[in-house]
Design a protein around this motif. Structure first.
Motif, PDB file in Angstrom:
ATOM      1  N   TRP A 127       2.046   6.217  -3.133  1.00  0.00           N
ATOM      2  CA  TRP A 127       2.993   7.013  -3.918  1.00  0.00           C
ATOM      3  C   TRP A 127       2.557   7.097  -5.381  1.00  0.00           C
ATOM      4  O   TRP A 127       2.606   8.161  -5.988  1.00  0.00           O
ATOM      5  CB  TRP A 127       4.414   6.438  -3.819  1.00  0.00           C
ATOM      6  CG  TRP A 127       5.136   6.968  -2.614  1.00  0.00           C
ATOM      7  CD1 TRP A 127       5.526   6.268  -1.518  1.00  0.00           C
ATOM      8  CD2 TRP A 127       5.541   8.329  -2.378  1.00  0.00           C
ATOM      9  NE1 TRP A 127       6.133   7.097  -0.612  1.00  0.00           N
ATOM     10  CE2 TRP A 127       6.162   8.377  -1.115  1.00  0.00           C
ATOM     11  CE3 TRP A 127       5.433   9.511  -3.105  1.00  0.00           C
ATOM     12  CZ2 TRP A 127       6.666   9.545  -0.564  1.00  0.00           C
ATOM     13  CZ3 TRP A 127       5.942  10.687  -2.566  1.00  0.00           C
ATOM     14  CH2 TRP A 127       6.547  10.689  -1.300  1.00  0.00           C
ATOM     15  N   ARG A 128       2.103   6.002  -5.917  1.00  0.00           N
ATOM     16  CA  ARG A 128       1.697   6.035  -7.329  1.00  0.00           C
ATOM     17  C   ARG A 128       0.461   6.925  -7.534  1.00  0.00           C
ATOM     18  O   ARG A 128       0.334   7.599  -8.547  1.00  0.00           O
ATOM     19  CB  ARG A 128       1.469   4.602  -7.851  1.00  0.00           C
ATOM     20  CG  ARG A 128       2.779   3.853  -7.936  1.00  0.00           C
ATOM     21  CD  ARG A 128       2.645   2.471  -8.539  1.00  0.00           C
ATOM     22  NE  ARG A 128       3.955   1.814  -8.498  1.00  0.00           N
ATOM     23  CZ  ARG A 128       4.220   0.606  -8.995  1.00  0.00           C
ATOM     24  NH1 ARG A 128       3.260  -0.100  -9.580  1.00  0.00           N
ATOM     25  NH2 ARG A 128       5.430   0.106  -8.924  1.00  0.00           N
ATOM     26  N   PRO A 180       0.807  -1.229   0.000  1.00  0.00           N
ATOM     27  CA  PRO A 180       0.000   0.000   0.000  1.00  0.00           C
ATOM     28  C   PRO A 180       0.838   1.276   0.000  1.00  0.00           C
ATOM     29  O   PRO A 180       0.443   2.275  -0.616  1.00  0.00           O
ATOM     30  CB  PRO A 180      -0.808  -0.125   1.293  1.00  0.00           C
ATOM     31  CG  PRO A 180      -0.953  -1.589   1.506  1.00  0.00           C
ATOM     32  CD  PRO A 180       0.334  -2.197   1.004  1.00  0.00           C
ATOM     33  N   ALA A 181       1.997   1.252   0.641  1.00  0.00           N
ATOM     34  CA  ALA A 181       2.846   2.453   0.623  1.00  0.00           C
ATOM     35  C   ALA A 181       3.225   2.818  -0.807  1.00  0.00           C
ATOM     36  O   ALA A 181       3.264   3.999  -1.177  1.00  0.00           O
ATOM     37  CB  ALA A 181       4.104   2.232   1.468  1.00  0.00           C
ATOM     38  N   GLU A 182       3.493   1.782  -1.619  1.00  0.00           N
ATOM     39  CA  GLU A 182       3.814   2.035  -3.026  1.00  0.00           C
ATOM     40  C   GLU A 182       2.594   2.578  -3.764  1.00  0.00           C
ATOM     41  O   GLU A 182       2.707   3.484  -4.598  1.00  0.00           O
ATOM     42  CB  GLU A 182       4.296   0.729  -3.677  1.00  0.00           C
ATOM     43  CG  GLU A 182       4.624   0.820  -5.161  1.00  0.00           C
ATOM     44  CD  GLU A 182       5.975   1.456  -5.446  1.00  0.00           C
ATOM     45  OE1 GLU A 182       6.858   1.439  -4.555  1.00  0.00           O
ATOM     46  OE2 GLU A 182       6.151   2.001  -6.552  1.00  0.00           O
ATOM     47  N   SER A 208       2.811   5.975   3.826  1.00  0.00           N
ATOM     48  CA  SER A 208       3.894   6.435   2.956  1.00  0.00           C
ATOM     49  C   SER A 208       4.503   7.692   3.573  1.00  0.00           C
ATOM     50  O   SER A 208       3.816   8.446   4.255  1.00  0.00           O
ATOM     51  CB  SER A 208       3.355   6.754   1.563  1.00  0.00           C
ATOM     52  OG  SER A 208       2.716   5.631   0.995  1.00  0.00           O
ATOM     53  N   GLY A 267       6.824  -4.000  -8.868  1.00  0.00           N
ATOM     54  CA  GLY A 267       7.233  -3.420  -7.591  1.00  0.00           C
ATOM     55  C   GLY A 267       8.713  -3.626  -7.342  1.00  0.00           C
ATOM     56  O   GLY A 267       9.456  -4.053  -8.226  1.00  0.00           O
ATOM     57  N   THR A 268       9.136  -3.278  -6.144  1.00  0.00           N
ATOM     58  CA  THR A 268      10.537  -3.443  -5.770  1.00  0.00           C
ATOM     59  C   THR A 268      10.888  -4.932  -5.760  1.00  0.00           C
ATOM     60  O   THR A 268      10.104  -5.748  -5.334  1.00  0.00           O
ATOM     61  CB  THR A 268      10.784  -2.907  -4.346  1.00  0.00           C
ATOM     62  OG1 THR A 268       9.913  -1.826  -4.128  1.00  0.00           O
ATOM     63  CG2 THR A 268      12.207  -2.494  -4.174  1.00  0.00           C
ATOM     64  N   PHE A 282       8.040   4.175 -11.717  1.00  0.00           N
ATOM     65  CA  PHE A 282       6.753   4.635 -12.267  1.00  0.00           C
ATOM     66  C   PHE A 282       6.958   5.311 -13.624  1.00  0.00           C
ATOM     67  O   PHE A 282       6.283   5.001 -14.612  1.00  0.00           O
ATOM     68  CB  PHE A 282       6.111   5.598 -11.274  1.00  0.00           C
ATOM     69  CG  PHE A 282       4.768   6.145 -11.684  1.00  0.00           C
ATOM     70  CD1 PHE A 282       3.596   5.496 -11.320  1.00  0.00           C
ATOM     71  CD2 PHE A 282       4.667   7.329 -12.408  1.00  0.00           C
ATOM     72  CE1 PHE A 282       2.347   5.999 -11.685  1.00  0.00           C
ATOM     73  CE2 PHE A 282       3.427   7.839 -12.779  1.00  0.00           C
ATOM     74  CZ  PHE A 282       2.265   7.176 -12.410  1.00  0.00           C
ATOM     75  N   ALA A 333       0.245   2.673 -17.280  1.00  0.00           N
ATOM     76  CA  ALA A 333       1.476   1.876 -17.364  1.00  0.00           C
ATOM     77  C   ALA A 333       2.331   2.068 -16.114  1.00  0.00           C
ATOM     78  O   ALA A 333       2.905   1.108 -15.582  1.00  0.00           O
ATOM     79  CB  ALA A 333       2.263   2.263 -18.610  1.00  0.00           C
ATOM     80  N   GLY A 334       2.421   3.288 -15.621  1.00  0.00           N
ATOM     81  CA  GLY A 334       3.190   3.548 -14.399  1.00  0.00           C
ATOM     82  C   GLY A 334       2.591   2.826 -13.205  1.00  0.00           C
ATOM     83  O   GLY A 334       3.305   2.250 -12.378  1.00  0.00           O
ATOM     84  N   MET A 335       1.275   2.857 -13.108  1.00  0.00           N
ATOM     85  CA  MET A 335       0.570   2.175 -12.023  1.00  0.00           C
ATOM     86  C   MET A 335       0.834   0.679 -12.033  1.00  0.00           C
ATOM     87  O   MET A 335       0.922   0.041 -10.993  1.00  0.00           O
ATOM     88  CB  MET A 335      -0.946   2.379 -12.184  1.00  0.00           C
ATOM     89  CG  MET A 335      -1.422   3.741 -11.777  1.00  0.00           C
ATOM     90  SD  MET A 335      -1.488   3.871  -9.983  1.00  0.00           S
ATOM     91  CE  MET A 335      -1.822   5.631  -9.830  1.00  0.00           C
ATOM     92  N   ALA A 342       3.447  -0.838 -13.130  1.00  0.00           N
ATOM     93  CA  ALA A 342       4.869  -1.213 -13.109  1.00  0.00           C
ATOM     94  C   ALA A 342       5.123  -2.289 -12.055  1.00  0.00           C
ATOM     95  O   ALA A 342       4.397  -2.382 -11.066  1.00  0.00           O
ATOM     96  CB  ALA A 342       5.735   0.012 -12.815  1.00  0.00           C
TER      97      ALA A 342
END
Lengths: 216, 216
Positions: A163-164, A158-160, B190, A214-215, B205, A208-210, A212
Motif C-alpha cells: 500500500w505504501r 508486506p500488505a502495508e 493487499s 504500523g497499525t 502515511f 516519512a510516510g514510508m 510511519a
DNA sequence: GTCTATAAGTAGATAGAC
DNA sequence: GTCTATCTACTTATAGAC
C-alpha cells in the motif's frame, strides 16, 4: 539511401516531429482528444504520415510513452542497484530517491515538460491497449522496488508495504502531471519552476510516510 | 401530475438510472469513451433521454460528479470544523482525517465503487468544462484545508505546506481510483475489499509525510 | 415522458498518384 | 517517403410522432 533508423533515437525528422507534437497535444488534451489530424498539423506533416511511420494512432501513442519510459525505468533500476549494493541495512530514503528522482531528471534534461501530464493521464485513464503497455514497461520496476521496500521495512506487514508503494506512486504521478495546479492553489507561493526542489520535497514527504509506525 | 424533482435525490427513475449507468461506464472507460448510446443502453432508456433530463452529455457528466462531491465536501468541512473547534493546537491527524475519510465513507455507504475511478480520471484528464466544475466544487475545501494545515505546521514554510497538501491529494486520488491495481501488484497480498482499513493506512502515511522535517 | 429517424459533424484508416 | 481524396464508422444532438 535512407538514414538507418535506431529505435528511440532521433532517427527520421518527420518521425521525431510527430512524437514531439503528439507528446505536446496528449499532454494538453489527453489521448482521445488529441486527434491524428491535430498532431500531423502541429508536426507540419501529412495526415497519412502517422500510418506510415507508426502503423496507427495507437502505435504512435505507444511510442510517445515508450521513448521516455525506457530511460526513466533504466535509471530507476540502476539507482536501486547502487543503493542496495551499499553495505548495511537497506537505505529507505535511497530506495525512495531511486523511484522518484529519475522522471524529474528526464523531464528536465529532455526539455519534456508535457510528458508528466501525458503520464498521469494514461495512468489514471488507460485504454485496454495502454494498460498492456504500462504493465509491460513497469513490471520489473514494481517487482524490484516493492521487494526492496519489504526488506527495508522488516517490521511492517508486506500488505502495508505494498500500500505504501502505491501511495508513493500516487503522489509522484500527481506531482509530475498536475504540479502546475499548486501554483493556482497557493496563489503563486508554491511553483514548479524548480523541478529539483519539488522532487526533494517529494522525497522527504514519501520517506516519512514510508517510515510511519504500523497499525497498533 | 409528475413527481416533484428534488435536486440530487432519487427523483425520477430514469434520471437516476442514467446517472448510475453513466457513473459505471465513466469509471470503466472514461468520459470520452463512455458514449451516450452505451449509457442509455445500460440504463434501459432511450437515446434521447439524456438530452431530455440533462440537456446534453456534458450536463449528465457534471451531475454524475456533483451528486457525489456535494456530500463528500460537506462532510469534509464539517469534520474540519469539529477538529478546529477542539481546544489546544490544531490536530494534524484530525485535519488529514477530515480530508481523507469522507470520500471512502460515501463510496462505501452509497455502494458507489465506480465513483473513485471516475474521479481520478477527470482529475488528471479534465476537459475545459470539467475543469470549471472541479474548481467550483473544490475551491472552499482547498482554501479551508490549506489554511488549517499552515496553522498546524507553523514551523514549515507555507510553500512546503501547499506542496504537502498536493501530495496528500495525489495519494488519495490514486488510492480511491486505482486501488484495485494494488491487488495485482501484490499478488493478492493487499486488497481493496475493506475500505476502512485502506483509509486508515492512508491517514497514517499522509500524517507522517505531513509531519516530516523541513529542509535543513 | 418516451420514442424513431435522421441530421451534421468528425474520427481513424487507406488506396493510389507522385 | 509524401501527398490528396475518400471510405466507413461512429459521435452528439434534435425534430417531430406518439
Amino acid at each position: 539511401m535512407t538514414t538507418p533508423s535506431i529505435a528511440g533515437s532521433e532517427s527520421h525528422g518527420t518521425r521525431r516531429q510527430l512524437l514531439d507534437a503528439a507528446e505536446q497535444l496528449i499532454g494538453e488534451q489527453g489521448v482521445d482528444r488529441a486527434t491524428v489530424r491535430s498532431i500531423t498539423d502541429l508536426a507540419a506533416a501529412n495526415l497519412a504520415a502517422v500510418s506510415y511511420h507508426f502503423g496507427s494512432k495507437d502505435g504512435l501513442v505507444r511510442e510517445v510513452f515508450a521513448r521516455r519510459l525506457r530511460p526513466i525505468n533504466r535509471q530507476r533500476l540502476e539507482m536501486l542497484d547502487q543503493c542496495l549494493a551499499q553495505p548495511g541495512p537497506p537505505d529507505l530514503e535511497g530506495i525512495v530517491r531511486a523511484m522518484v528522482i529519475p522522471p524529474f531528471r528526464v523531464l528536465s534534461a529532455d526539455q519534456a515538460p508535457n510528458f508528466g501530464r501525458c503520464m498521469v493521464r494514461v495512468l489514471s485513464d488507460p485504454s485496454q491497449e495502454m494498460r498492456e503497455l504500462l504493465m509491460e514497461m513497469f513490471q520489473e520496476v514494481i517487482e524490484r522496488f516493492s521487494g526492496a521496500l519489504i526488506q527495508a521495512l522488516p517490521e511492517q506487514d508486506p500488505a502495508e508495504v505494498f500500500w505504501r508503494f502505491h501511495f508513493m506512486v500516487g503522489t509522484m504521478a500527481h506531482t509530475l502531471g498536475m504540479g502546475h495546479l499548486v501554483e493556482e492553489y497557493s496563489g503563486g507561493v508554491s511553483h514548479m519552476r524548480d523541478l529539483d526542489s519539488v522532487s526533494e520535497r517529494l522525497v522527504r514527504f514519501v520517506t516519512a510516510g514510508m517510515a510511519a509506525e504500523g497499525t497498533g
